[in-house]
Design a protein around this motif. Structure first.
Motif: not given
Length: 221
Positions: A61-70
């Motif tokens: 369930e994808l929320p409106d806010n995402i943090i992506i660490l790479g």
């Protein structure tokens, strides 16, 4: 700042039509959705990692806010960097950076710097965006590129992100972009990956850090 694609046409198709066709080969439209806090996704070219990433995201369930660490593959820029303003472009369109959440994270630790150089050519975050865009039309994200450090630094960054999410008071998904063992036999890779995954599932970051170094596990995130 508008961050343009660095690996479109290499890691995934550069045209929107071809990209959608590629993603639709991997997406499971019948998957049961789960509310999750975090997810680990691979970041090689879609012919190698697209199916795994898409199947995993299909269940979230994808929320409106995402943090992506790479991880930082290029060696450019700050060791721990964040883009706090602007947007990223992919063939699927633009994605806005969540400046509010980014600023909260920056205020939580001095280790993370606002820096664009480390992000301009980094593929590990970029390749996740088109699949997310296919599944969710409107979201904001925070890109964080992480390089080498010690366990205390990683813990500080982790606590800073957790504290920032708590202060933000909206649902946030954390995506860790990482391929697992590289260029080894299937048997060796499975053994090493199982050791890493065991520590991840136990939420034991110290044991994960130690196993990666002691067992020479080449997972890049």
């Amino acid at each position: 700042m508008l961050r343009n694609p660095a690996v479109a046409g290499q890691f995934y198709p550069a045209s929107k039509e071809q990209l959608i066709c590629e993603i639709e080969k991997y997406i499971n439209k019948k998957a049961l959705k789960e509310k999750i806090l975090g997810i680990v996704l691979p970041h090689a070219g879609y012919m190698y990692s697209g199916e795994t990433a898409a199947l995993a995201l299909s269940r979230a369930e994808l929320p409106d806010n995402i943090i992506i660490l790479g991880p930082n593959h290029t060696g450019a820029g700050a060791r721990f960097s964040i883009m706090a303003h602007g947007m990223w472009n992919t063939p699927m369109g633009n994605v806005n950076i969540n400046g509010e959440l980014a600023e909260i994270i920056l205020n939580k630790t001095s280790l993370i710097e606002e820096d664009e150089e480390a992000q301009i050519y980094e593929h590990s975050i970029e390749v996740q965006l088109p699949i997310i865009q296919y599944l969710k039309s409107n979201f904001r994200f925070v890109p964080i590129v992480v390089s080498y450090g010690d366990i205390k630094q990683y813990q500080e960054i982790g606590y800073a992100i957790a504290s920032a999410i708590e202060d933000f008071e909206e649902e946030v998904l954390i995506i860790a972009s990482s391929d697992m063992t590289h260029y080894e036999s299937s048997e060796t890779a499975r053994r090493k990956d199982d050791l890493a995954i065991e520590s991840i599932l136990a939420l034991d970051e110290v044991e994960l850090f130690n196993r990666v170094h002691k067992q020479s596990i080449s997972m890049c995130g």
